[in-house]
Scaffold this motif. Sequence first.
Motif, PDB file in Angstrom:
ATOM      1  N   ARG A   3       0.829  -1.279  -0.057  1.00 36.31           N
ATOM      2  CA  ARG A   3      -0.003  -0.014  -0.071  1.00 36.31           C
ATOM      3  C   ARG A   3       0.800   1.329   0.026  1.00 36.31           C
ATOM      4  O   ARG A   3       1.679   1.501   0.864  1.00 36.31           O
ATOM      5  CB  ARG A   3      -0.930   0.039   1.065  1.00 36.31           C
ATOM      6  CG  ARG A   3      -1.896   1.088   1.160  1.00 36.31           C
ATOM      7  CD  ARG A   3      -2.718   1.310   2.477  1.00 36.31           C
ATOM      8  NE  ARG A   3      -1.884   1.733   3.583  1.00 36.31           N
ATOM      9  CZ  ARG A   3      -2.233   1.403   5.041  1.00 36.31           C
ATOM     10  NH1 ARG A   3      -3.540   0.856   5.251  1.00 36.31           N
ATOM     11  NH2 ARG A   3      -1.488   1.868   5.714  1.00 36.31           N
ATOM     12  N   ASP A 139       3.834   0.967   9.506  1.00 40.66           N
ATOM     13  CA  ASP A 139       2.643   0.146  10.011  1.00 40.66           C
ATOM     14  C   ASP A 139       2.928  -1.472   9.647  1.00 40.66           C
ATOM     15  O   ASP A 139       3.240  -1.709   8.447  1.00 40.66           O
ATOM     16  CB  ASP A 139       1.331   0.276   9.468  1.00 40.66           C
ATOM     17  CG  ASP A 139       0.816   1.846  10.298  1.00 40.66           C
ATOM     18  OD1 ASP A 139       0.656   1.737  11.289  1.00 40.66           O
ATOM     19  OD2 ASP A 139       0.863   2.565   9.423  1.00 40.66           O
ATOM     20  N   PHE A 140       2.762  -2.253  10.730  1.00 39.69           N
ATOM     21  CA  PHE A 140       2.926  -3.870  10.149  1.00 39.69           C
ATOM     22  C   PHE A 140       1.475  -4.489  10.447  1.00 39.69           C
ATOM     23  O   PHE A 140       0.794  -4.309  11.485  1.00 39.69           O
ATOM     24  CB  PHE A 140       3.763  -4.471  11.493  1.00 39.69           C
ATOM     25  CG  PHE A 140       5.217  -3.906  11.441  1.00 39.69           C
ATOM     26  CD1 PHE A 140       6.030  -4.742  10.939  1.00 39.69           C
ATOM     27  CD2 PHE A 140       5.342  -2.794  12.233  1.00 39.69           C
ATOM     28  CE1 PHE A 140       7.590  -4.345  10.972  1.00 39.69           C
ATOM     29  CE2 PHE A 140       6.907  -2.301  12.365  1.00 39.69           C
ATOM     30  CZ  PHE A 140       7.719  -3.119  11.637  1.00 39.69           C
ATOM     31  N   GLU A 141       1.287  -4.977   9.075  1.00 44.96           N
ATOM     32  CA  GLU A 141      -0.160  -5.396   9.056  1.00 44.96           C
ATOM     33  C   GLU A 141       0.075  -6.832   8.794  1.00 44.96           C
ATOM     34  O   GLU A 141       0.021  -7.486   7.546  1.00 44.96           O
ATOM     35  CB  GLU A 141      -1.045  -4.925   7.918  1.00 44.96           C
ATOM     36  CG  GLU A 141      -1.147  -3.285   8.236  1.00 44.96           C
ATOM     37  CD  GLU A 141      -1.810  -2.709   6.875  1.00 44.96           C
ATOM     38  OE1 GLU A 141      -2.124  -3.240   6.043  1.00 44.96           O
ATOM     39  OE2 GLU A 141      -2.167  -1.481   6.812  1.00 44.96           O
ATOM     40  N   LEU A 142       0.491  -7.782   9.954  1.00 45.95           N
ATOM     41  CA  LEU A 142       1.040  -9.016   9.617  1.00 45.95           C
ATOM     42  C   LEU A 142      -0.241 -10.008  10.494  1.00 45.95           C
ATOM     43  O   LEU A 142      -0.738  -9.741  11.315  1.00 45.95           O
ATOM     44  CB  LEU A 142       2.423  -9.254  10.414  1.00 45.95           C
ATOM     45  CG  LEU A 142       3.435  -8.506  10.006  1.00 45.95           C
ATOM     46  CD1 LEU A 142       4.519  -8.633  10.653  1.00 45.95           C
ATOM     47  CD2 LEU A 142       3.520  -8.553   8.582  1.00 45.95           C
ATOM     48  N   ARG A 143      -0.342 -11.000   9.656  1.00 51.53           N
ATOM     49  CA  ARG A 143      -1.150 -12.126  10.068  1.00 51.53           C
ATOM     50  C   ARG A 143      -0.415 -13.126  10.535  1.00 51.53           C
ATOM     51  O   ARG A 143       0.337 -14.032   9.798  1.00 51.53           O
ATOM     52  CB  ARG A 143      -2.181 -12.498   9.087  1.00 51.53           C
ATOM     53  CG  ARG A 143      -3.362 -13.842   9.653  1.00 51.53           C
ATOM     54  CD  ARG A 143      -4.302 -14.273   8.604  1.00 51.53           C
ATOM     55  NE  ARG A 143      -3.435 -15.143   7.518  1.00 51.53           N
ATOM     56  CZ  ARG A 143      -3.004 -15.007   6.592  1.00 51.53           C
ATOM     57  NH1 ARG A 143      -3.281 -13.811   6.071  1.00 51.53           N
ATOM     58  NH2 ARG A 143      -2.289 -15.867   5.575  1.00 51.53           N
ATOM     59  N   THR A 175       2.076  -5.032  17.274  1.00 54.01           N
ATOM     60  CA  THR A 175       0.738  -4.282  17.225  1.00 54.01           C
ATOM     61  C   THR A 175       0.927  -2.799  17.059  1.00 54.01           C
ATOM     62  O   THR A 175      -0.348  -2.036  16.895  1.00 54.01           O
ATOM     63  CB  THR A 175      -0.166  -4.431  18.635  1.00 54.01           C
ATOM     64  OG1 THR A 175       0.773  -4.088  19.739  1.00 54.01           O
ATOM     65  CG2 THR A 175      -0.352  -5.893  18.864  1.00 54.01           C
ATOM     66  N   GLN A 177       3.562   0.553  15.690  1.00 49.66           N
ATOM     67  CA  GLN A 177       4.127   1.495  14.539  1.00 49.66           C
ATOM     68  C   GLN A 177       5.578   1.835  15.108  1.00 49.66           C
ATOM     69  O   GLN A 177       5.834   1.977  16.089  1.00 49.66           O
ATOM     70  CB  GLN A 177       3.354   2.778  14.301  1.00 49.66           C
ATOM     71  CG  GLN A 177       1.940   2.513  13.841  1.00 49.66           C
ATOM     72  CD  GLN A 177       1.361   3.916  13.568  1.00 49.66           C
ATOM     73  OE1 GLN A 177       1.749   4.784  14.102  1.00 49.66           O
ATOM     74  NE2 GLN A 177       0.446   3.818  12.712  1.00 49.66           N
ATOM     75  N   GLY A 207       1.147 -10.847   5.197  1.00 51.80           N
ATOM     76  CA  GLY A 207       0.776  -9.615   5.255  1.00 51.80           C
ATOM     77  C   GLY A 207       1.530  -8.629   4.785  1.00 51.80           C
ATOM     78  O   GLY A 207       2.211  -8.976   3.509  1.00 51.80           O
ATOM     79  N   SER A 208       1.764  -7.496   5.135  1.00 54.82           N
ATOM     80  CA  SER A 208       2.461  -6.410   4.380  1.00 54.82           C
ATOM     81  C   SER A 208       2.962  -5.415   5.737  1.00 54.82           C
ATOM     82  O   SER A 208       2.534  -5.153   6.781  1.00 54.82           O
ATOM     83  CB  SER A 208       1.531  -5.626   3.589  1.00 54.82           C
ATOM     84  OG  SER A 208       0.433  -4.782   4.343  1.00 54.82           O
ATOM     85  N   SER A 210       3.367  -1.268   5.740  1.00 52.27           N
ATOM     86  CA  SER A 210       3.074  -0.216   5.060  1.00 52.27           C
ATOM     87  C   SER A 210       3.720   1.071   5.297  1.00 52.27           C
ATOM     88  O   SER A 210       3.716   1.267   6.793  1.00 52.27           O
ATOM     89  CB  SER A 210       1.382   0.016   5.191  1.00 52.27           C
ATOM     90  OG  SER A 210       0.542  -1.007   4.862  1.00 52.27           O
TER      91      SER A 210
END
Length: 216
Positions: A3, A139-143, A175, A177, A207-208, A210
């Motif tokens: 993103r 930002d960590f958008e990890l699953r 969780t 930034q 995930g990603s 960002s």
Amino acid sequence: MNRRDVVVGLGALVGTGAAASGTGAFSAAEVSREAKINVVDDSDGLVGLVANDAVAGVRMNTGGELTISLGDDDPGVNVGSVYQFGAFVSDNGVTDITGDTFSVVAADDPSDMSGGQESLESAFAVVNQSANDLALTVDFELRDDSDEGTKYAFELQSSQGGGGTREGLATSPITGQLTAQLATGESIGVSFIVNALDGATADEIAGSLSLSATTV
């Protein structure tokens, strides 16, 4: 890096025509101007993303986007192992997730880009190639499907004045930034560690990351 938001504005101001011609009245007009906006590889963007070619799994894909891919079509990390991708500034805060026998690889200035690609020791770098100082947020958008068996840590590193500084550390489960200030021409790096000592072959972290940049 799935993103990225880019807003491009084009504006024009015409202010002297009416004064030069008197009344400014006319029956019809057509005015054409050219505009050119290039979509470039991540490494050439105003916020440049540069992969360290020497680090496994971190590369530019065929679309010119930086990706981190370990597993699936690429080799993954071994079960019962610890892998480090890119040098850290310090092992502080990560030795508790790396096991007793693993030594964290550290460097004085891992995100230094002054000597070209060969000098980069981070897994990848973010370079401010714009004319403005930037405030950067990661930002960590990890699953995490590892049931806490596989652990990981990401370090954000700056390169200023010939030395490296840790700007932030994020460890599993992530969780929050990480933030940094990035002046024109400066670079920051991201390196990471994956600890699968207690992991299973079905573990997956997906995930990603960002990146958001605003002018200061």
